[in-house]
Design a protein around this motif. Structure first.
Motif, short mmCIF file in Angstrom:
data_model
loop_
_atom_site.label_atom_id
_atom_site.label_comp_id
_atom_site.label_asym_id
_atom_site.label_seq_id
_atom_site.Cartn_x
_atom_site.Cartn_y
_atom_site.Cartn_z
N SER A 37 42.25 31.37 54.30
CA SER A 37 42.85 29.99 54.77
C SER A 37 44.07 29.34 53.44
O SER A 37 44.79 28.93 53.83
CB SER A 37 42.21 28.84 55.13
N GLY A 38 43.51 29.51 52.45
CA GLY A 38 44.22 28.92 51.42
C GLY A 38 45.57 29.80 50.99
O GLY A 38 46.46 29.42 50.78
N LEU A 39 45.28 31.25 51.17
CA LEU A 39 46.55 32.07 51.23
C LEU A 39 47.54 31.84 52.14
O LEU A 39 48.75 31.85 52.07
CB LEU A 39 45.93 33.52 50.97
N SER A 40 47.02 31.36 53.50
CA SER A 40 47.82 30.99 54.31
C SER A 40 48.49 29.99 54.17
O SER A 40 49.76 29.76 54.39
CB SER A 40 47.09 31.04 55.82
N LEU A 41 48.05 28.91 53.83
CA LEU A 41 48.58 27.59 53.35
C LEU A 41 49.50 27.97 52.35
O LEU A 41 50.73 27.25 52.28
CB LEU A 41 47.49 26.65 52.96
N VAL A 42 49.31 28.60 51.21
CA VAL A 42 50.13 29.07 50.11
C VAL A 42 51.47 29.80 50.68
O VAL A 42 52.74 29.39 50.43
CB VAL A 42 49.57 29.80 49.31
N CYS A 43 51.42 30.49 51.84
CA CYS A 43 52.64 31.29 52.40
C CYS A 43 53.17 30.34 53.08
O CYS A 43 54.63 30.17 53.10
CB CYS A 43 52.09 32.35 53.23
N PHE A 44 52.58 29.47 53.91
CA PHE A 44 53.46 28.54 54.76
C PHE A 44 54.19 27.46 53.93
O PHE A 44 55.38 27.08 54.08
CB PHE A 44 52.51 27.89 55.80
N ALA A 45 53.60 26.99 52.62
CA ALA A 45 54.19 26.08 51.88
C ALA A 45 55.23 26.47 51.04
O ALA A 45 56.27 25.87 51.14
CB ALA A 45 53.11 25.38 51.07
N SER A 46 55.10 27.68 50.63
CA SER A 46 56.19 28.60 50.10
C SER A 46 57.43 28.57 50.89
O SER A 46 58.53 28.37 50.63
CB SER A 46 55.95 29.69 49.25
N ALA A 47 57.13 28.91 52.18
CA ALA A 47 58.17 29.32 53.26
C ALA A 47 58.78 27.68 53.38
O ALA A 47 60.37 27.74 53.39
CB ALA A 47 57.77 29.68 54.54
N ALA A 48 58.11 26.45 53.28
CA ALA A 48 58.69 25.34 53.87
C ALA A 48 59.24 24.91 52.52
O ALA A 48 60.65 24.49 52.67
CB ALA A 48 57.50 24.45 53.91
N VAL A 49 59.12 25.30 51.36
CA VAL A 49 59.75 24.87 50.04
C VAL A 49 61.08 25.68 50.10
O VAL A 49 62.28 25.09 49.64
CB VAL A 49 58.94 25.12 48.92
N LEU A 50 60.88 26.74 50.45
CA LEU A 50 62.23 27.74 50.40
C LEU A 50 63.35 27.26 51.43
O LEU A 50 64.53 27.29 51.13
CB LEU A 50 62.14 29.41 50.62
N LEU A 51 62.91 27.21 52.36
CA LEU A 51 63.72 26.48 53.60
C LEU A 51 64.43 25.24 53.44
O LEU A 51 65.69 25.02 53.30
CB LEU A 51 62.68 26.28 54.99
N THR A 52 63.58 24.25 52.78
CA THR A 52 64.20 23.05 52.27
C THR A 52 65.18 23.21 51.34
O THR A 52 66.27 22.73 51.00
CB THR A 52 63.00 22.09 51.74
N TRP A 53 64.90 24.04 50.18
CA TRP A 53 65.64 24.33 49.13
C TRP A 53 66.92 24.86 49.56
O TRP A 53 68.26 24.62 49.31
CB TRP A 53 64.95 25.37 47.95
N ILE A 54 66.70 26.08 50.58
CA ILE A 54 68.11 26.51 51.05
C ILE A 54 68.91 25.49 52.03
O ILE A 54 70.31 25.43 51.98
CB ILE A 54 67.61 27.68 51.88
N TYR A 55 68.36 24.89 52.61
CA TYR A 55 68.94 23.78 53.44
C TYR A 55 69.79 22.80 52.54
O TYR A 55 70.90 22.29 52.87
CB TYR A 55 67.98 22.94 54.24
N ALA A 56 69.10 22.19 51.43
CA ALA A 56 69.80 21.41 50.42
C ALA A 56 70.98 21.99 49.69
O ALA A 56 71.65 21.34 49.53
CB ALA A 56 68.79 20.77 49.41
N LEU A 57 70.80 23.27 49.45
CA LEU A 57 71.82 23.93 48.64
C LEU A 57 73.22 24.24 49.86
O LEU A 57 74.31 24.14 49.26
CB LEU A 57 71.62 25.39 48.49
N SER A 58 72.50 24.28 51.13
CA SER A 58 73.83 24.47 52.24
C SER A 58 74.65 23.11 52.23
O SER A 58 75.83 23.00 52.76
CB SER A 58 73.22 25.09 53.49
N LEU A 59 73.85 22.05 52.09
CA LEU A 59 74.58 20.68 52.32
C LEU A 59 75.46 20.37 50.95
O LEU A 59 76.48 19.76 51.36
CB LEU A 59 73.49 19.71 52.29
N SER A 60 75.30 20.79 49.88
CA SER A 60 76.06 20.60 48.82
C SER A 60 77.44 21.56 48.63
O SER A 60 77.65 22.36 49.22
CB SER A 60 75.40 20.52 47.40
#
Length: 60
Positions: A37-60
């Motif tokens: 469960s912890g590993l699953s949360l880490v995978c989903f959290a890292s995906a969310a962080v990367l998606l947010t980072w890519i979205y923020a870079l695409s706006l600038s």
């Protein structure tokens, strides 16, 4: 490119570990279930962080 590849693979790995945690929980292996469960949360959290980072870079 490498970031997108990591993002592409982190979501299926998170889904697999969530399924594996559920199977371990049903069998009674509570330690393995909590670990997966912890590993699953880490995978989903890292995906969310990367998606947010890519979205923020695409706006600038």
């Amino acid at each position: 490119m490498l970031v997108m590849l990591f993002l592409l693979f982190s979501i299926p790995i998170g889904i697999f570990t969530a399924w594996f945690a559920w199977q371990a929980f049903k069998v009674g292996k509570r330690g393995a279930a909590w670990g997966m469960s912890g590993l699953s949360l880490v995978c989903f959290a890292s995906a969310a962080v990367l998606l947010t980072w890519i979205y923020a870079l695409s706006l600038s």
